[in-house]
Design a protein around this motif. Structure first.
Motif, PDB file in Angstrom:
ATOM      1  N   VAL A 145     -33.548 -24.409   1.030  1.00 37.64           N
ATOM      2  CA  VAL A 145     -34.604 -23.476   0.608  1.00 37.64           C
ATOM      3  C   VAL A 145     -35.546 -24.168  -0.372  1.00 37.64           C
ATOM      4  O   VAL A 145     -36.773 -24.063  -0.270  1.00 37.64           O
ATOM      5  CB  VAL A 145     -33.986 -22.211  -0.032  1.00 37.64           C
ATOM      6  CG1 VAL A 145     -35.080 -21.347  -0.669  1.00 37.64           C
ATOM      7  CG2 VAL A 145     -33.212 -21.406   1.002  1.00 37.64           C
ATOM      8  N   ARG A 146     -34.975 -24.903  -1.323  1.00 32.43           N
ATOM      9  CA  ARG A 146     -35.808 -25.595  -2.321  1.00 32.43           C
ATOM     10  C   ARG A 146     -36.596 -26.744  -1.693  1.00 32.43           C
ATOM     11  O   ARG A 146     -37.742 -26.977  -2.063  1.00 32.43           O
ATOM     12  CB  ARG A 146     -34.934 -26.099  -3.471  1.00 32.43           C
ATOM     13  CG  ARG A 146     -34.305 -25.001  -4.305  1.00 32.43           C
ATOM     14  CD  ARG A 146     -33.747 -25.519  -5.598  1.00 32.43           C
ATOM     15  NE  ARG A 146     -32.591 -26.379  -5.403  1.00 32.43           N
ATOM     16  CZ  ARG A 146     -31.341 -25.935  -5.309  1.00 32.43           C
ATOM     17  NH1 ARG A 146     -31.096 -24.633  -5.385  1.00 32.43           N
ATOM     18  NH2 ARG A 146     -30.351 -26.768  -5.154  1.00 32.43           N
ATOM     19  N   LEU A 147     -35.982 -27.452  -0.751  1.00 28.50           N
ATOM     20  CA  LEU A 147     -36.685 -28.554  -0.089  1.00 28.50           C
ATOM     21  C   LEU A 147     -37.927 -28.055   0.628  1.00 28.50           C
ATOM     22  O   LEU A 147     -38.950 -28.742   0.678  1.00 28.50           O
ATOM     23  CB  LEU A 147     -35.741 -29.236   0.915  1.00 28.50           C
ATOM     24  CG  LEU A 147     -36.348 -30.371   1.746  1.00 28.50           C
ATOM     25  CD1 LEU A 147     -36.714 -31.558   0.861  1.00 28.50           C
ATOM     26  CD2 LEU A 147     -35.384 -30.805   2.847  1.00 28.50           C
ATOM     27  N   LEU A 148     -37.865 -26.825   1.161  1.00 28.64           N
ATOM     28  CA  LEU A 148     -38.960 -26.273   1.945  1.00 28.64           C
ATOM     29  C   LEU A 148     -39.748 -25.216   1.183  1.00 28.64           C
ATOM     30  O   LEU A 148     -40.396 -24.368   1.778  1.00 28.64           O
ATOM     31  CB  LEU A 148     -38.407 -25.683   3.250  1.00 28.64           C
ATOM     32  CG  LEU A 148     -37.786 -26.712   4.193  1.00 28.64           C
ATOM     33  CD1 LEU A 148     -36.880 -26.039   5.209  1.00 28.64           C
ATOM     34  CD2 LEU A 148     -38.865 -27.505   4.896  1.00 28.64           C
ATOM     35  N   SER A 149     -39.685 -25.287  -0.145  1.00 30.07           N
ATOM     36  CA  SER A 149     -40.415 -24.325  -0.970  1.00 30.07           C
ATOM     37  C   SER A 149     -41.689 -24.967  -1.519  1.00 30.07           C
ATOM     38  O   SER A 149     -41.626 -25.984  -2.227  1.00 30.07           O
ATOM     39  CB  SER A 149     -39.543 -23.846  -2.137  1.00 30.07           C
ATOM     40  OG  SER A 149     -40.278 -22.995  -2.987  1.00 30.07           O
ATOM     41  N   PRO A 150     -42.870 -24.395  -1.230  1.00 31.58           N
ATOM     42  CA  PRO A 150     -44.142 -24.980  -1.686  1.00 31.58           C
ATOM     43  C   PRO A 150     -44.256 -25.096  -3.198  1.00 31.58           C
ATOM     44  O   PRO A 150     -45.038 -25.910  -3.694  1.00 31.58           O
ATOM     45  CB  PRO A 150     -45.183 -24.004  -1.133  1.00 31.58           C
ATOM     46  CG  PRO A 150     -44.521 -23.357   0.044  1.00 31.58           C
ATOM     47  CD  PRO A 150     -43.075 -23.233  -0.348  1.00 31.58           C
ATOM     48  N   ARG A 151     -43.482 -24.322  -3.949  1.00 28.90           N
ATOM     49  CA  ARG A 151     -43.632 -24.352  -5.406  1.00 28.90           C
ATOM     50  C   ARG A 151     -43.203 -25.681  -6.022  1.00 28.90           C
ATOM     51  O   ARG A 151     -43.521 -25.959  -7.180  1.00 28.90           O
ATOM     52  CB  ARG A 151     -42.862 -23.197  -6.056  1.00 28.90           C
ATOM     53  CG  ARG A 151     -41.359 -23.315  -6.082  1.00 28.90           C
ATOM     54  CD  ARG A 151     -40.751 -22.014  -6.596  1.00 28.90           C
ATOM     55  NE  ARG A 151     -39.298 -22.055  -6.710  1.00 28.90           N
ATOM     56  CZ  ARG A 151     -38.671 -22.381  -7.836  1.00 28.90           C
ATOM     57  NH1 ARG A 151     -39.360 -22.690  -8.915  1.00 28.90           N
ATOM     58  NH2 ARG A 151     -37.355 -22.384  -7.884  1.00 28.90           N
ATOM     59  N   TYR A 152     -42.503 -26.502  -5.253  1.00 26.49           N
ATOM     60  CA  TYR A 152     -42.101 -27.818  -5.749  1.00 26.49           C
ATOM     61  C   TYR A 152     -43.113 -28.905  -5.382  1.00 26.49           C
ATOM     62  O   TYR A 152     -42.882 -30.089  -5.639  1.00 26.49           O
ATOM     63  CB  TYR A 152     -40.717 -28.194  -5.206  1.00 26.49           C
ATOM     64  CG  TYR A 152     -39.627 -27.282  -5.703  1.00 26.49           C
ATOM     65  CD1 TYR A 152     -39.155 -27.373  -7.009  1.00 26.49           C
ATOM     66  CD2 TYR A 152     -39.081 -26.298  -4.875  1.00 26.49           C
ATOM     67  CE1 TYR A 152     -38.154 -26.527  -7.471  1.00 26.49           C
ATOM     68  CE2 TYR A 152     -38.083 -25.456  -5.328  1.00 26.49           C
ATOM     69  CZ  TYR A 152     -37.629 -25.570  -6.626  1.00 26.49           C
ATOM     70  OH  TYR A 152     -36.645 -24.726  -7.084  1.00 26.49           O
ATOM     71  N   TYR A 153     -44.225 -28.475  -4.783  1.00 24.02           N
ATOM     72  CA  TYR A 153     -45.264 -29.415  -4.367  1.00 24.02           C
ATOM     73  C   TYR A 153     -46.617 -28.900  -4.879  1.00 24.02           C
ATOM     74  O   TYR A 153     -46.721 -27.770  -5.354  1.00 24.02           O
ATOM     75  CB  TYR A 153     -45.300 -29.546  -2.846  1.00 24.02           C
ATOM     76  CG  TYR A 153     -43.955 -29.909  -2.227  1.00 24.02           C
ATOM     77  CD1 TYR A 153     -43.631 -31.230  -1.939  1.00 24.02           C
ATOM     78  CD2 TYR A 153     -43.010 -28.914  -1.931  1.00 24.02           C
ATOM     79  CE1 TYR A 153     -42.410 -31.562  -1.356  1.00 24.02           C
ATOM     80  CE2 TYR A 153     -41.782 -29.236  -1.365  1.00 24.02           C
ATOM     81  CZ  TYR A 153     -41.492 -30.558  -1.081  1.00 24.02           C
ATOM     82  OH  TYR A 153     -40.270 -30.873  -0.516  1.00 24.02           O
ATOM     83  N   ALA A 154     -47.639 -29.734  -4.754  1.00 24.26           N
ATOM     84  CA  ALA A 154     -48.966 -29.334  -5.220  1.00 24.26           C
ATOM     85  C   ALA A 154     -49.505 -28.157  -4.426  1.00 24.26           C
ATOM     86  O   ALA A 154     -50.238 -27.308  -4.949  1.00 24.26           O
ATOM     87  CB  ALA A 154     -49.925 -30.515  -5.138  1.00 24.26           C
ATOM     88  N   SER A 155     -49.161 -28.088  -3.143  1.00 28.57           N
ATOM     89  CA  SER A 155     -49.594 -27.002  -2.267  1.00 28.57           C
ATOM     90  C   SER A 155     -48.719 -27.021  -1.024  1.00 28.57           C
ATOM     91  O   SER A 155     -47.923 -27.945  -0.817  1.00 28.57           O
ATOM     92  CB  SER A 155     -51.065 -27.180  -1.862  1.00 28.57           C
ATOM     93  OG  SER A 155     -51.216 -28.361  -1.082  1.00 28.57           O
ATOM     94  N   GLU A 156     -48.874 -25.991  -0.178  1.00 30.85           N
ATOM     95  CA  GLU A 156     -48.098 -25.972   1.058  1.00 30.85           C
ATOM     96  C   GLU A 156     -48.504 -27.125   1.971  1.00 30.85           C
ATOM     97  O   GLU A 156     -47.664 -27.738   2.631  1.00 30.85           O
ATOM     98  CB  GLU A 156     -48.289 -24.639   1.784  1.00 30.85           C
ATOM     99  CG  GLU A 156     -47.421 -24.504   3.028  1.00 30.85           C
ATOM    100  CD  GLU A 156     -47.444 -23.114   3.619  1.00 30.85           C
ATOM    101  OE1 GLU A 156     -47.373 -23.002   4.859  1.00 30.85           O
ATOM    102  OE2 GLU A 156     -47.531 -22.137   2.841  1.00 30.85           O
ATOM    103  N   ALA A 157     -49.798 -27.443   1.981  1.00 21.62           N
ATOM    104  CA  ALA A 157     -50.268 -28.568   2.800  1.00 21.62           C
ATOM    105  C   ALA A 157     -49.684 -29.884   2.285  1.00 21.62           C
ATOM    106  O   ALA A 157     -49.273 -30.745   3.072  1.00 21.62           O
ATOM    107  CB  ALA A 157     -51.792 -28.623   2.785  1.00 21.62           C
ATOM    108  N   ALA A 158     -49.642 -30.024   0.952  1.00 24.29           N
ATOM    109  CA  ALA A 158     -49.068 -31.232   0.362  1.00 24.29           C
ATOM    110  C   ALA A 158     -47.575 -31.326   0.683  1.00 24.29           C
ATOM    111  O   ALA A 158     -47.037 -32.423   0.911  1.00 24.29           O
ATOM    112  CB  ALA A 158     -49.290 -31.231  -1.147  1.00 24.29           C
ATOM    113  N   MET A 159     -46.896 -30.182   0.697  1.00 23.25           N
ATOM    114  CA  MET A 159     -45.477 -30.160   1.043  1.00 23.25           C
ATOM    115  C   MET A 159     -45.260 -30.660   2.465  1.00 23.25           C
ATOM    116  O   MET A 159     -44.391 -31.516   2.714  1.00 23.25           O
ATOM    117  CB  MET A 159     -44.921 -28.735   0.911  1.00 23.25           C
ATOM    118  CG  MET A 159     -43.455 -28.614   1.320  1.00 23.25           C
ATOM    119  SD  MET A 159     -42.871 -26.898   1.378  1.00 23.25           S
ATOM    120  CE  MET A 159     -43.618 -26.354   2.920  1.00 23.25           C
ATOM    121  N   MET A 160     -46.038 -30.158   3.412  1.00 20.41           N
ATOM    122  CA  MET A 160     -45.872 -30.562   4.807  1.00 20.41           C
ATOM    123  C   MET A 160     -46.181 -32.042   4.987  1.00 20.41           C
ATOM    124  O   MET A 160     -45.494 -32.743   5.744  1.00 20.41           O
ATOM    125  CB  MET A 160     -46.750 -29.703   5.709  1.00 20.41           C
ATOM    126  CG  MET A 160     -46.366 -28.225   5.727  1.00 20.41           C
ATOM    127  SD  MET A 160     -44.609 -27.941   6.153  1.00 20.41           S
ATOM    128  CE  MET A 160     -44.576 -28.531   7.855  1.00 20.41           C
TER     129      MET A 160
END
Length: 329
Positions: A213-228
């Protein structure tokens, strides 16, 4: 089983301080033999050593639980095992790594927690439990032939960052074993043909569902796009070439609506990587092990003097907790 590890006094603290002072991004605290991550013995004859499959169990280990043990000893997902025939399909990982980060994205040291040194000592006990659970102890008390476990500390809070550090570290370590300068050293590997290439480490991160859940959570990245973007590099064969094996929750487990929604959203976010066979849901294969068994449950039960906490950890970890008066309110 001894409550203390084999390393000299102050060894773990010295390495911890080295990592915490940013003098080194990663340090090996313990290896079951000097050739790690290469196998102690020659590889299976039906498989060329062009890839080393290394499982990474990254956790706070505060303390290690039976769920940690089951996850550490889980079998590799089918598609992380290239070049294997049906007769070798059940082979274990080539090497295993227990990893402790001194910088966690969610968790900071709190009063009553085990120190990092104590966690490393419990990780050592867990490594012995891993071996004991799959092999009878030999009469001469030496380790089983397939023992290939290491313990390391890293100064990196995210899986994406850890993958980069691990690949750089492993490439340097493996290259050193092939280097002509180490040819007379016992840990050097003698090539059998000219132009031999260094095996590529294939990292398989072992996760519980909450960690996925944490690996795929946008809050740990600059944005959802940055996460992907980060995850695509993390999983890409031309990038960090990582895999994730995630423990599947029990189907009969009662869940509340909020938890069900979180899981559904997580699996939706992961669909690209599930379909590309980079994320696999696995069963721990132990009836008495619940993937949701957590270190926090152990700490709470110990503080409340609820003796059932001993059912959540191995006997060696339980003895260590008692001997060191850990988590007592």
């Amino acid at each position: 089983m001894n409550a203390k590890p084999l390393w000299p006094p102050g060894h773990a603290l010295k390495l911890l301080q080295k990592v915490q002072r940013h003098e080194s991004p990663l340090e090996l605290v313990y290896t079951s033999h000097e050739r790690w991550p290469f196998p102690r013995l020659p590889t299976h004859p039906q498989r060329k050593l062009d890839t080393i499959r290394i499982s990474i169990l990254d956790s706070s280990f505060n303390p290690p639980t039976c769920a940690h043990l089951a996850l550490a000893n889980s079998r590799p997902p089918r598609y992380t095992k290239p070049g294997l025939t049906s007769s070798t399909a059940e082979l274990d990982y080539d090497a295993k790594l227990l990893l402790l980060s001194v910088r966690n994205a969610d968790k900071a040291l709190k009063p009553g927690d085990a120190t990092y040194e104590q966690r490393l000592e419990m990780m050592y006990l867990l490594s012995k439990d891993m071996l004991a659970s799959v092999s009878q102890r030999l009469e001469d008390n030496s380790e089983p032939e397939h023992a290939n476990v290491a313990i390391a500390i890293v100064d990196e809070p995210t899986f994406v960052g850890k993958a980069v550090v691990l690949r750089q570290f492993l490439h340097a370590r493996c290259s050193g074993m092939y280097h002509p300068a180490t040819a007379l050293d016992e840990m050097a590997i003698s090539p059998t043909y000219d132009g031999i290439s260094i095996p590529d480490p294939r990292l398989v991160f072992l996760l519980g569902f909450d960690t996925l859940v944490r690996l795929l959570s946008p809050r740990y990245y600059a944005s959802e796009a940055a996460m992907m973007d980060a995850l695509r590099l993390f999983f890409s064969p031309t990038g960090d070439n990582c895999y994730v094996a995630c423990a599947r929750r029990k189907l009969a487990e009662v869940q509340d609506t909020v938890q069900e929604e979180v899981e559904a959203k997580t699996l939706f976010m992961a669909r690209e990587f599930v379909e590309s066979e980079r994320v696999a849901l696995i069963s721990l294969g132990a009836d008495n092990v619940d993937e949701q068994t957590s270190s926090s449950q152990v700490r709470t039960k110990v503080a409340l003097k609820d003796e059932t906490w001993k059912e959540l950890v191995t006997p060696s970890i339980a003895n260590y907790i008692i001997q060191n008066s850990l988590y007592v309110s």
